[in-house]
Motif scaffolding. Structure first.
Motif, PDB file in Angstrom:
ATOM      1  N   VAL A 109      -6.628 -24.686   9.950  1.00  0.00           N
ATOM      2  CA  VAL A 109      -5.944 -25.946  10.269  1.00  0.00           C
ATOM      3  C   VAL A 109      -6.962 -27.016  10.650  1.00  0.00           C
ATOM      4  CG1 VAL A 109      -4.186 -27.061  11.687  1.00  0.00           C
ATOM      5  CG2 VAL A 109      -3.914 -24.654  11.035  1.00  0.00           C
ATOM      6  N   TYR A 110      -6.947 -28.109   9.888  1.00  0.00           N
ATOM      7  CA  TYR A 110      -7.845 -29.246  10.095  1.00  0.00           C
ATOM      8  C   TYR A 110      -7.081 -30.403  10.733  1.00  0.00           C
ATOM      9  CZ  TYR A 110     -10.945 -26.989   6.699  1.00  0.00           C
ATOM     10  OH  TYR A 110     -11.773 -26.109   6.045  1.00  0.00           O
ATOM     11  N   ASP A 111      -7.795 -31.280  11.427  1.00  0.00           N
ATOM     12  CA  ASP A 111      -7.241 -32.574  11.789  1.00  0.00           C
ATOM     13  C   ASP A 111      -7.328 -33.421  10.534  1.00  0.00           C
ATOM     14  OD1 ASP A 111      -6.729 -32.051  14.503  1.00  0.00           O
ATOM     15  OD2 ASP A 111      -8.817 -32.453  15.013  1.00  0.00           O
ATOM     16  N   GLY A 112      -6.289 -34.220  10.278  1.00  0.00           N
ATOM     17  CA  GLY A 112      -6.291 -35.048   9.076  1.00  0.00           C
ATOM     18  C   GLY A 112      -5.833 -36.461   9.362  1.00  0.00           C
ATOM     19  N   TRP A 113      -6.211 -37.375   8.464  1.00  0.00           N
ATOM     20  CA  TRP A 113      -5.844 -38.770   8.583  1.00  0.00           C
ATOM     21  C   TRP A 113      -5.445 -39.301   7.223  1.00  0.00           C
ATOM     22  CZ3 TRP A 113     -10.108 -36.388  10.519  1.00  0.00           C
ATOM     23  CH2 TRP A 113     -10.195 -36.305  11.902  1.00  0.00           C
ATOM     24  N   VAL A 114      -4.417 -40.149   7.211  1.00  0.00           N
ATOM     25  CA  VAL A 114      -4.032 -40.868   5.991  1.00  0.00           C
ATOM     26  C   VAL A 114      -4.214 -42.358   6.268  1.00  0.00           C
ATOM     27  CG1 VAL A 114      -2.416 -39.084   5.232  1.00  0.00           C
ATOM     28  CG2 VAL A 114      -1.577 -40.983   6.598  1.00  0.00           C
ATOM     29  N   PRO A 115      -4.375 -43.156   5.220  1.00  0.00           N
ATOM     30  CA  PRO A 115      -4.558 -44.592   5.436  1.00  0.00           C
ATOM     31  C   PRO A 115      -3.370 -45.205   6.194  1.00  0.00           C
ATOM     32  CG  PRO A 115      -5.059 -43.994   3.159  1.00  0.00           C
ATOM     33  CD  PRO A 115      -4.448 -42.787   3.809  1.00  0.00           C
ATOM     34  N   HIS A 116      -3.673 -46.211   7.040  1.00  0.00           N
ATOM     35  CA  HIS A 116      -2.606 -46.879   7.813  1.00  0.00           C
ATOM     36  C   HIS A 116      -1.565 -47.529   6.919  1.00  0.00           C
ATOM     37  CE1 HIS A 116      -4.430 -46.207  11.695  1.00  0.00           C
ATOM     38  NE2 HIS A 116      -5.595 -46.611  11.205  1.00  0.00           N
ATOM     39  N   ASP A 117      -1.987 -47.976   5.733  1.00  0.00           N
ATOM     40  CA  ASP A 117      -1.057 -48.648   4.826  1.00  0.00           C
ATOM     41  C   ASP A 117      -0.485 -47.694   3.764  1.00  0.00           C
ATOM     42  OD1 ASP A 117      -3.417 -48.273   3.450  1.00  0.00           O
ATOM     43  OD2 ASP A 117      -3.474 -50.301   2.598  1.00  0.00           O
ATOM     44  N   ALA A 118      -0.548 -46.393   4.031  1.00  0.00           N
ATOM     45  CA  ALA A 118      -0.041 -45.401   3.062  1.00  0.00           C
ATOM     46  C   ALA A 118       1.462 -45.576   2.867  1.00  0.00           C
ATOM     47  CB  ALA A 118      -0.343 -43.989   3.553  1.00  0.00           C
ATOM     48  N   PRO A 119       1.954 -45.334   1.652  1.00  0.00           N
ATOM     49  CA  PRO A 119       3.399 -45.419   1.410  1.00  0.00           C
ATOM     50  C   PRO A 119       4.130 -44.280   2.120  1.00  0.00           C
ATOM     51  CG  PRO A 119       2.284 -44.507  -0.503  1.00  0.00           C
ATOM     52  CD  PRO A 119       1.211 -44.922   0.468  1.00  0.00           C
ATOM     53  N   ASP A 120       5.452 -44.315   2.067  1.00  0.00           N
ATOM     54  CA  ASP A 120       6.241 -43.219   2.630  1.00  0.00           C
ATOM     55  C   ASP A 120       5.901 -41.930   1.896  1.00  0.00           C
ATOM     56  OD1 ASP A 120       7.529 -44.859   4.438  1.00  0.00           O
ATOM     57  OD2 ASP A 120       9.227 -45.256   3.095  1.00  0.00           O
ATOM     58  N   PRO A 121       5.894 -40.807   2.602  1.00  0.00           N
ATOM     59  CA  PRO A 121       5.566 -39.537   1.947  1.00  0.00           C
ATOM     60  C   PRO A 121       6.661 -39.109   0.976  1.00  0.00           C
ATOM     61  CG  PRO A 121       6.217 -39.173   4.229  1.00  0.00           C
ATOM     62  CD  PRO A 121       6.157 -40.650   4.028  1.00  0.00           C
ATOM     63  N   HIS A 122       6.236 -38.414  -0.072  1.00  0.00           N
ATOM     64  CA  HIS A 122       7.170 -37.867  -1.063  1.00  0.00           C
ATOM     65  C   HIS A 122       6.489 -36.675  -1.742  1.00  0.00           C
ATOM     66  CE1 HIS A 122       4.575 -40.480  -3.417  1.00  0.00           C
ATOM     67  NE2 HIS A 122       4.867 -39.730  -4.452  1.00  0.00           N
ATOM     68  N   THR A 123       7.253 -35.677  -2.067  1.00  0.00           N
ATOM     69  CA  THR A 123       6.708 -34.484  -2.706  1.00  0.00           C
ATOM     70  C   THR A 123       6.401 -34.780  -4.165  1.00  0.00           C
ATOM     71  OG1 THR A 123       7.985 -33.109  -1.215  1.00  0.00           O
ATOM     72  CG2 THR A 123       7.171 -32.051  -3.200  1.00  0.00           C
ATOM     73  N   THR A 124       5.185 -34.428  -4.611  1.00  0.00           N
ATOM     74  CA  THR A 124       4.807 -34.664  -6.003  1.00  0.00           C
ATOM     75  C   THR A 124       4.832 -33.385  -6.828  1.00  0.00           C
ATOM     76  OG1 THR A 124       2.435 -34.370  -5.597  1.00  0.00           O
ATOM     77  CG2 THR A 124       3.319 -36.594  -5.333  1.00  0.00           C
ATOM     78  N   GLU A 125       4.740 -32.237  -6.188  1.00  0.00           N
ATOM     79  CA  GLU A 125       4.704 -30.956  -6.888  1.00  0.00           C
ATOM     80  C   GLU A 125       6.112 -30.558  -7.338  1.00  0.00           C
ATOM     81  OE1 GLU A 125       2.510 -26.765  -6.069  1.00  0.00           O
ATOM     82  OE2 GLU A 125       3.774 -27.510  -4.458  1.00  0.00           O
ATOM     83  N   ILE A 126       6.245 -30.193  -8.587  1.00  0.00           N
ATOM     84  CA  ILE A 126       7.538 -29.766  -9.127  1.00  0.00           C
ATOM     85  C   ILE A 126       7.609 -28.247  -9.077  1.00  0.00           C
ATOM     86  CG2 ILE A 126       9.003 -29.698 -11.182  1.00  0.00           C
ATOM     87  CD1 ILE A 126       7.723 -32.412 -11.943  1.00  0.00           C
TER      88      ILE A 126
END
Length: 154
Positions: A109-126
């Motif tokens: 388990v890592y600490d992680g960061w996403v950009p402040h202006d990132a869009p809403d999350p959504h699943t991309t894997e089908i």
């Protein structure tokens, strides 16, 4: 079964899995949210949320795996820290692949960061193990208002 002493159990097949996950927070104080992924119905009939991430491919570096998995499960690019926590879970009689096995999971388990202006999350894997992704208030998770897998609480 011939050749087996009475009362002795047959050894279960051993299965080991290594996964890499990220704890990704945003906001401050009571408004702090954590990015979680909800497990698909093909994985569990319960509505359970987990940290974004998943299994390593053979030979894959864990840091590369968590970046790939977070994107597949949330649609968000992630940067992860240099260090990680490792959790070991042994389930001597787990149900995997339609049968009982002796399962051992290592979870990095890592600490992680996403950009402040990132869009809403959504699943991309089908067809993957995740049904959706969302920012969920950390206070609600800590209070037990959100059903999560053990890894999230750890």
């Amino acid at each position: 079964m011939a050749g087996r002493a009475p009362g002795r159990r047959r050894r279960l097949p051993e299965v080991q899995r290594v996964g890499a996950y990220a704890v990704i927070l945003r906001g401050e104080g009571e408004r702090t949210s954590i990015l979680l992924s909800r497990l698909a119905e093909s994985v569990t009939s319960d509505q359970l949320w987990t940290l974004p991430g998943g299994g390593l491919d053979h030979g894959e570096d864990p840091r590369d795996a968590v970046v790939r998995e977070v994107y597949e499960e949330t649609g968000l690019p992630v940067t992860v820290g240099e260090t990680a926590r490792v959790y070991s879970v042994h389930q001597a009689r787990a149900w995997r692949f339609g049968r009982r096995v002796d399962a051992h999971s290592l979870r990095i388990v890592y600490d992680g960061w996403v950009p402040h202006d990132a869009p809403d999350p959504h699943t991309t894997e089908i067809g993957g193990s995740t049904a959706e992704a969302a920012w969920i208030l950390l206070d609600d998770v800590v209070a037990g208002c959100v059903p999560t897998v053990t890894l999230v609480r750890e």
